[in-house]
Scaffold this motif. Structure first.
Motif, short mmCIF file in Angstrom:
data_model
loop_
_atom_site.label_atom_id
_atom_site.label_comp_id
_atom_site.label_asym_id
_atom_site.label_seq_id
_atom_site.Cartn_x
_atom_site.Cartn_y
_atom_site.Cartn_z
N GLU A 81 0.94 -1.19 0.07
CA GLU A 81 -0.18 -0.15 0.07
C GLU A 81 0.90 1.24 0.11
OE1 GLU A 81 -3.25 2.14 2.57
OE2 GLU A 81 -2.41 0.47 3.65
N GLN A 82 1.90 1.30 0.99
CA GLN A 82 2.83 2.55 0.93
C GLN A 82 4.16 1.88 1.42
OE1 GLN A 82 0.40 4.68 4.06
NE2 GLN A 82 0.94 6.38 2.69
N ASN A 213 -1.47 -3.80 1.90
CA ASN A 213 -3.16 -3.73 1.85
C ASN A 213 -3.81 -4.49 2.45
OD1 ASN A 213 -3.08 -1.66 -0.42
ND2 ASN A 213 -2.22 -3.32 -1.64
#
Length: 777
Positions: A81-82, A213
């Motif tokens: 996700e990051q 995620n």
């Protein structure tokens, strides 16, 4: 009418009523406090992790780093996700001044960073994202607690060529590096100051961080990262491990409090039984009269039950209310390191429910004890005025044959032997009181003992030298070994290198395994089972690793050594509470491409030279972390030890209080039952002091047996209970380090002194016994 009788009964039996009230209150107080601490710990960790956006996967790395390669791989991975790469300037503790003295003896790796921009935020004491300006610095809460720092104090960095002072403007809560068992700490400076420090002092280290995620796929992601050939010169830490490390210190304390609470609940039930039996004994004639005049048994039961329901209800509520204030003592460390999460209904409901359980248990026990009314005969009770259920065991002890003790002592011991069934309850209380006093003391002594270092996967030695990563680390390591080898003051030494190897998992792919290489015979560990590896085909695993890999002594695992698969046999399993407890030891050449740390442990011929040697090695091999093992333990477990001291003090107070309360109630009941016997002894010419001595002897006889059995349980069951608590942190077989003076002398003497005084005070009512009154009755 019931309310009026209840009020009269409470006023008439103030002593017994107050004793039971206090005991139920104490039980509710501790259970509520323990459950509240668990709630606070759980919610505070969740709140800290939520506010800081803690990463799900972190790869620590030292040395050169190809950031472009990492970024490209992360952008192409659908699980991510990051991601971000946190740059840190690592400085030697000898160059950091948090006061007049430098931190040269610290076991912590000191890293200077700027605030992160995407996630992994470093928070202040208000759980807000910290922002600092030039000339300012935010210091980890660990140093706030250890060094007693304040806002406005100065922090100096000075390595000779570079010197700069900063003003403390905040203290850092770091979800990754909060606990003292994590030997890294992050200080926040402004971006401009950080660039200046990067050029002027220290070495670069990196945190390669990812948020996923789906956090449930952390294991899948970890495997993907390790198989991608990305930077990995450092340990891997995941979200779950961050939670365990943050919960470790306060989790241990909460577990001990809950353990004490459970023991206290058990004793509370005995107290209730004691009290009710004493009350029924005193009221036996009144009960028989009520039955004789036709009052139904259920109505008499309701009268007694109403009294205890009212008392237990008020005591449980007050215990819960008191816990709201007392709990601050237990959660202060949680509030400092993790902050206070927003309170929910559960924060109040769970402790209230715990107090409600105490209330329900009291009522249930009351109903059980009140079944004795079924066996009460009105005629027999009116005739004897006694419960009449004390079983007398005949024995051959005869006063006429006694040649070995005074008459009161003989009569006291004889009475105990004849009424074993009655005294077994008091015996049980003394056993449990000894247990809850001695176990925390032994656990505290174990944590403070130098031998506890073995539970951290480290052999016991005088000095430990950790080399920090630099470009010339291999040469510095060789120089250090040569210096130690030729040092005439060194009695024994052992160089150890921890590096990462690939180990084949059940699916056939490879995971990383941190393996320590070296000679493990110099400073040996205590193994749970098996022994240290003796050939290059053997490997020892930490307890946590063995459990995760589902391996035991004699099992095989496949390790990649120099690019080739090698089947290794498990030779031993040891305990390790550091680095998540997942380590291994083998007689292999270390992997130079993935070294995590270099360590040299040594013993001195003369330990009085330890401080001078620590300073000399620190100066010569800077930047190096040189610590004596006692200092290593103190800095790592200092917070846990301080919290445990509070719990130990509480356990001592509870143990003494329980003994006082139960002894007092028991002797009051016994004196009430023995009124006729006491009158006979008085008529035979026994002095009051001799009769009182008899009851003191009875109490001490039970106490001696109780303390002996309690001590045995403390050294057998106690370690198993503590090991159960510590097993989730990597130590599943704790062996107590016992201080004989404390455990076998001071604790028994404290209990004995308490019991003697309590017994003497409790039997003062004997002087009111009237012979003529007994004859009339």
């Amino acid at each position: 009418m019931l309310l009026r009788m209840l009020r009269n009964d409470l006023m008439r039996k103030k002593g017994i009523t107050a004793a039971l009230f206090i005991f139920v209150l104490l039980a509710a107080l501790l259970v509520s406090s323990g459950s509240r601490m668990i709630m606070e710990l759980t919610s505070s960790i969740q709140f800290l992790f939520s506010e800081s956006k803690t990463p799900h996967f972190v790869q620590m790395h030292s040395g050169d780093l190809d950031q472009t390669k990492v970024n490209q791989w992360a952008e192409g991975n659908t699980l991510v996700e990051q991601h971000q790469i946190v740059e840190m300037v690592n400085i030697d503790g000898a160059n950091l001044y948090l006061g007049a003295e430098s931190e040269k003896n610290t076991v912590m790796d000191i890293d200077l960073v700027t605030q992160n921009q995407q996630f992994d935020y470093l928070l202040n004491l208000n759980s807000e994202i910290i922002q600092v300006r030039d000339g300012e610095i935010a210091v980890p809460v660990y140093y706030l607690q250890q060094n007693k720092l304040n806002i406005g104090d100065k922090v100096r960095i000075n390595n000779g060529a570079f010197e700069r002072a900063y003003t403390i403007v905040d203290f850092v809560r770091d979800a990754q590096m909060n606990p003292s068992v994590v030997h890294s700490k992050r200080f926040i400076v402004s971006p401009d100051d950080w660039q200046e420090l990067k050029q002027g002092v220290g070495e670069m280290e990196y945190l390669i961080e990812f948020r996923l995620n789906d956090p449930a796929k952390t294991s899948e992601f970890t495997q993907a990262y390790q198989n991608a050939g990305l930077p990995n010169a450092g340990p891997v830490v995941t979200y779950g491990l961050f939670q365990v490390l943050n919960a470790m210190t306060d989790g241990i304390i909460a577990a001990v409090i809950i353990l004490v609470s459970l023991v206290l609940i058990l004793i509370a039930m005995l107290c209730i039984r004691f009290t009710m039996l004493a009350t029924i004994e005193e009221d036996y004639r009144e009960i028989s009269v009520m039955k004789a005049i036709g009052i139904a048994e259920k109505d008499i039961k309701r009268l007694y039950l109403l009294k205890y329901v009212f008392m237990a209800g008020v005591a449980s509520v007050l215990g819960y209310v008191a816990s709201l204030g007392v709990n601050k003592l237990f959660v202060s460390n949680i509030m400092l390191y993790m902050g206070k999460a927003p309170e929910t209904l559960l924060h109040f409901a769970v402790p209230l429910l715990a107090a409600g359980v105490i209330f329900a248990m009291v009522v249930l026990f009351c109903r059980t004890v009140l079944r004795r009314f079924r066996s009460i005969s009105a005629v027999e009770a009116l005739r004897t005025g006694s419960l009449g259920d004390t079983q007398i065991i005949r024995n051959r002890l005869s006063l006429s044959r006694n040649r070995w003790s005074s008459v009161p002592v003989f009569l006291g011991l004889k009475d105990v032997m004849q009424r074993v069934k009655m005294f077994r309850l008091l015996l049980f209380v003394f056993i449990v009181s000894s247990f809850i006093m001695i176990v925390p003391i032994n656990f505290l002594n174990t944590l403070q003992a130098p031998s506890f270092i073995s539970y951290m996967g480290v052999g016991q030695s005088d000095i430990r030298i950790d080399l920090r990563h630099t470009d010339d680390i291999e040469q510095r390591y060789a120089n250090l070994i040569n210096q130690v080898k030729n040092d005439k003051d060194v009695k024994a030494y052992s160089p150890l290198v921890t590096s990462q190897f690939k180990v084949r998992n059940a699916e056939g792919s490879y995971d990383n395994l941190s393996v320590e290489s070296g000679d493990f015979s110099v400073f040996p560990l205590s193994y749970l089972s098996g022994n240290a590896p003796t050939t290059d085909r053997e490997i020892a695993l930490s307890d946590a690793n063995a459990n995760e890999l589902k391996l035991n002594i004699g099992d095989k695992l496949t390790l990649q050594v120099s690019g080739e698969d090698r089947v290794m046999t498990i030779s031993g399993i040891y305990q390790d509470v550091t680095n998540g407890g997942k380590t291994a030891k083998a007689l292999l050449p270390y992997n130079k491409d993935s070294v995590l740390w270099y360590v040299v442990s040594l013993d001195l011929k003369d330990r009085s030279m330890m401080a001078a040697k620590v300073a000399a090695y620190e100066k010569e091999f800077s930047p190096a972390r040189v610590t004596d093992l006692q200092g290593y333990l103190h800095q790592t477990l200092g917070g846990t030890i301080q919290q445990l001291k509070l719990v130990t003090t509480l356990a001592l107070v509870i143990g003494v209080f329980i003994s006082i309360l139960i002894t007092s109630l028991f002797l009051q009941m016994l004196v009430a039952k023995d009124n006729n016997d006491i009158a006979v002894l008085r008529s035979l010419g026994f002095a009051l002091s001799k009769i009182k001595l008899k009851y003191v002897v009875m109490s001490l006889a039970i106490l001696i047996v109780g303390v002996a059995l309690g001590t045995i349980l403390s050294n057998t069951l106690g370690p198993k209970l503590v090991s159960g608590i510590m097993s989730s942190f990597g130590a599943s077989n704790i062996v107590f380090v016992v201080d004989p003076l404390q455990a076998y002398v001071l604790c028994p003497l404290l209990l004995a002194g308490t019991i003697i005084v309590t017994a003497w005070i409790s039997i003062q009512s004997i002087r009111e016994t009237s012979i003529s009154k007994m004859i009339v009755e």
